[in-house]
Structures are given as C-alpha cells and as structure tokens.
Design a protein around this motif. Structure first.
Motif, PDB file in Angstrom:
ATOM      1  N   LEU A 159      13.193  -6.437   0.418  1.00  0.00           N
ATOM      2  CA  LEU A 159      14.303  -5.600  -0.033  1.00  0.00           C
ATOM      3  C   LEU A 159      13.944  -4.892  -1.338  1.00  0.00           C
ATOM      4  N   PHE A 160      13.295  -5.598  -2.230  1.00  0.00           N
ATOM      5  CA  PHE A 160      12.857  -5.007  -3.495  1.00  0.00           C
ATOM      6  C   PHE A 160      11.887  -3.852  -3.252  1.00  0.00           C
ATOM      7  N   LEU A 161      10.871  -4.077  -2.426  1.00  0.00           N
ATOM      8  CA  LEU A 161       9.875  -3.036  -2.154  1.00  0.00           C
ATOM      9  C   LEU A 161      10.477  -1.858  -1.385  1.00  0.00           C
ATOM     10  N   ALA A 162      11.324  -2.136  -0.415  1.00  0.00           N
ATOM     11  CA  ALA A 162      11.982  -1.059   0.327  1.00  0.00           C
ATOM     12  C   ALA A 162      12.903  -0.269  -0.604  1.00  0.00           C
ATOM     13  N   GLY A 163      13.538  -0.963  -1.537  1.00  0.00           N
ATOM     14  CA  GLY A 163      14.378  -0.282  -2.524  1.00  0.00           C
ATOM     15  C   GLY A 163      13.567   0.646  -3.410  1.00  0.00           C
ATOM     16  N   ILE A 164      12.379   0.215  -3.795  1.00  0.00           N
ATOM     17  CA  ILE A 164      11.493   1.081  -4.584  1.00  0.00           C
ATOM     18  C   ILE A 164      11.134   2.329  -3.783  1.00  0.00           C
ATOM     19  N   LEU A 180      12.835   3.717  -1.351  1.00  0.00           N
ATOM     20  CA  LEU A 180      14.036   4.566  -1.270  1.00  0.00           C
ATOM     21  C   LEU A 180      14.238   5.328  -2.580  1.00  0.00           C
ATOM     22  N   PHE A 181      14.035   4.659  -3.690  1.00  0.00           N
ATOM     23  CA  PHE A 181      14.138   5.304  -4.997  1.00  0.00           C
ATOM     24  C   PHE A 181      13.121   6.434  -5.115  1.00  0.00           C
ATOM     25  N   PHE A 182      11.878   6.166  -4.720  1.00  0.00           N
ATOM     26  CA  PHE A 182      10.837   7.199  -4.755  1.00  0.00           C
ATOM     27  C   PHE A 182      11.203   8.370  -3.844  1.00  0.00           C
ATOM     28  N   LYS A 183      11.757   8.069  -2.695  1.00  0.00           N
ATOM     29  CA  LYS A 183      12.142   9.125  -1.745  1.00  0.00           C
ATOM     30  C   LYS A 183      13.158  10.063  -2.388  1.00  0.00           C
ATOM     31  N   VAL A 184      14.074   9.500  -3.165  1.00  0.00           N
ATOM     32  CA  VAL A 184      15.110  10.314  -3.809  1.00  0.00           C
ATOM     33  C   VAL A 184      14.534  11.112  -4.987  1.00  0.00           C
ATOM     34  N   ILE A 185      13.699  10.483  -5.817  1.00  0.00           N
ATOM     35  CA  ILE A 185      13.227  11.190  -7.030  1.00  0.00           C
ATOM     36  C   ILE A 185      12.015  12.082  -6.779  1.00  0.00           C
ATOM     37  N   TYR A 186      11.234  11.819  -5.738  1.00  0.00           N
ATOM     38  CA  TYR A 186      10.043  12.616  -5.456  1.00  0.00           C
ATOM     39  C   TYR A 186      10.261  13.587  -4.322  1.00  0.00           C
ATOM     40  N   LYS A 187      11.388  14.269  -4.324  1.00  0.00           N
ATOM     41  CA  LYS A 187      11.717  15.212  -3.239  1.00  0.00           C
ATOM     42  C   LYS A 187      10.653  16.277  -3.097  1.00  0.00           C
ATOM     43  N   PRO A 200       0.811  -1.228   0.000  1.00  0.00           N
ATOM     44  CA  PRO A 200       0.000   0.000   0.000  1.00  0.00           C
ATOM     45  C   PRO A 200       0.845   1.278   0.000  1.00  0.00           C
ATOM     46  N   GLN A 201       1.966   1.274   0.721  1.00  0.00           N
ATOM     47  CA  GLN A 201       2.819   2.462   0.756  1.00  0.00           C
ATOM     48  C   GLN A 201       3.507   2.688  -0.584  1.00  0.00           C
ATOM     49  N   VAL A 202       3.967   1.616  -1.210  1.00  0.00           N
ATOM     50  CA  VAL A 202       4.599   1.733  -2.529  1.00  0.00           C
ATOM     51  C   VAL A 202       3.596   2.276  -3.540  1.00  0.00           C
ATOM     52  N   ILE A 203       2.398   1.725  -3.546  1.00  0.00           N
ATOM     53  CA  ILE A 203       1.355   2.156  -4.486  1.00  0.00           C
ATOM     54  C   ILE A 203       0.970   3.612  -4.234  1.00  0.00           C
ATOM     55  N   LYS A 204       0.768   3.982  -2.972  1.00  0.00           N
ATOM     56  CA  LYS A 204       0.390   5.364  -2.648  1.00  0.00           C
ATOM     57  C   LYS A 204       1.482   6.344  -3.062  1.00  0.00           C
ATOM     58  N   THR A 205       2.728   6.006  -2.771  1.00  0.00           N
ATOM     59  CA  THR A 205       3.837   6.895  -3.123  1.00  0.00           C
ATOM     60  C   THR A 205       3.954   7.040  -4.635  1.00  0.00           C
ATOM     61  N   ARG A 216       1.476   6.651  -6.880  1.00  0.00           N
ATOM     62  CA  ARG A 216       0.321   7.392  -7.399  1.00  0.00           C
ATOM     63  C   ARG A 216       0.398   8.884  -7.092  1.00  0.00           C
ATOM     64  N   THR A 217       0.781   9.211  -5.874  1.00  0.00           N
ATOM     65  CA  THR A 217       0.807  10.627  -5.469  1.00  0.00           C
ATOM     66  C   THR A 217       2.086  11.333  -5.890  1.00  0.00           C
ATOM     67  N   LYS A 218       3.098  10.567  -6.265  1.00  0.00           N
ATOM     68  CA  LYS A 218       4.419  11.114  -6.604  1.00  0.00           C
ATOM     69  C   LYS A 218       4.981  11.953  -5.457  1.00  0.00           C
ATOM     70  N   SER A 219       4.684  11.526  -4.230  1.00  0.00           N
ATOM     71  CA  SER A 219       5.161  12.233  -3.045  1.00  0.00           C
ATOM     72  C   SER A 219       5.679  11.235  -2.014  1.00  0.00           C
ATOM     73  N   ALA A 220       6.913  11.465  -1.589  1.00  0.00           N
ATOM     74  CA  ALA A 220       7.514  10.642  -0.542  1.00  0.00           C
ATOM     75  C   ALA A 220       7.952  11.535   0.615  1.00  0.00           C
ATOM     76  N   ARG A 221       7.359  12.709   0.682  1.00  0.00           N
ATOM     77  CA  ARG A 221       7.753  13.704   1.679  1.00  0.00           C
ATOM     78  C   ARG A 221       7.621  13.189   3.103  1.00  0.00           C
ATOM     79  N   ASP A 222       6.608  12.419   3.377  1.00  0.00           N
ATOM     80  CA  ASP A 222       6.359  11.952   4.743  1.00  0.00           C
ATOM     81  C   ASP A 222       7.147  10.690   5.113  1.00  0.00           C
TER      82      ASP A 222
END
Length: 84
Positions: free
Chosen positions: A70-75, A77-84, A21-26, A28-34
C-alpha cells in the motif's frame, strides 16, 4: 511461527519488492506517463481492503505485505499525480 506463516511472509516480500523497480524508475525519470491511473486506483483499493482483512483476522503476513505494498502503490499514485 509455522511454515505457513513463513510462506506467507516470503510471498508477501516477493510481491511487494516487485514494486520497487517501478517506484525507483518513476522517481528517477520524473515520468509516470505510462502508468495507468485507473489500474493503480483499483489496485490501491484492493490492497487497502486486503490490509483491512488482515487486521480483522489478525494475519501477520497479510498485514505486513499489504502495508508495504500500500505504501509503494501510494507513492506511485502520488508520482502519477505530480509527474503529469
């Protein structure tokens, strides 16, 4: 496969699926701010070490669950970096 392995696989599936759910939400919203970057870096490191442990002791449930996590957590982390 004995009952202990079945319990391990079911537990691994539950804890891994909890990330979806967190991967999908991040995504869709293109936001990893939280999301906490430091928490995910520490978590990612821990899961990587669990995966290495699972490989060393040849424990299939540990290997499968931690590979997927690890795969999902990596995704994330990737979103956190690109969706600043």
């Amino acid at each position: 496969m004995d009952w202990k392995e079945i319990i391990g696989i079911v537990a691994g599936c539950c804890t891994t699926i909890a990330f979806l759910p967190q991967v999908i939400k991040t995504w869709r919203t293109k936001s990893a701010r939280d999301l906490s970057l430091s928490m995910f870096l520490i978590f990612f490191t821990g899961v990587l070490l669990w995966l290495i442990y699972g490989i060393v002791v040849a424990d299939l449930p540990v290997i499968l669950a931690n590979s997927a996590t690890l795969f999902l957590a990596g995704i994330l982390l990737f979103f956190k970096v690109i969706y600043k």
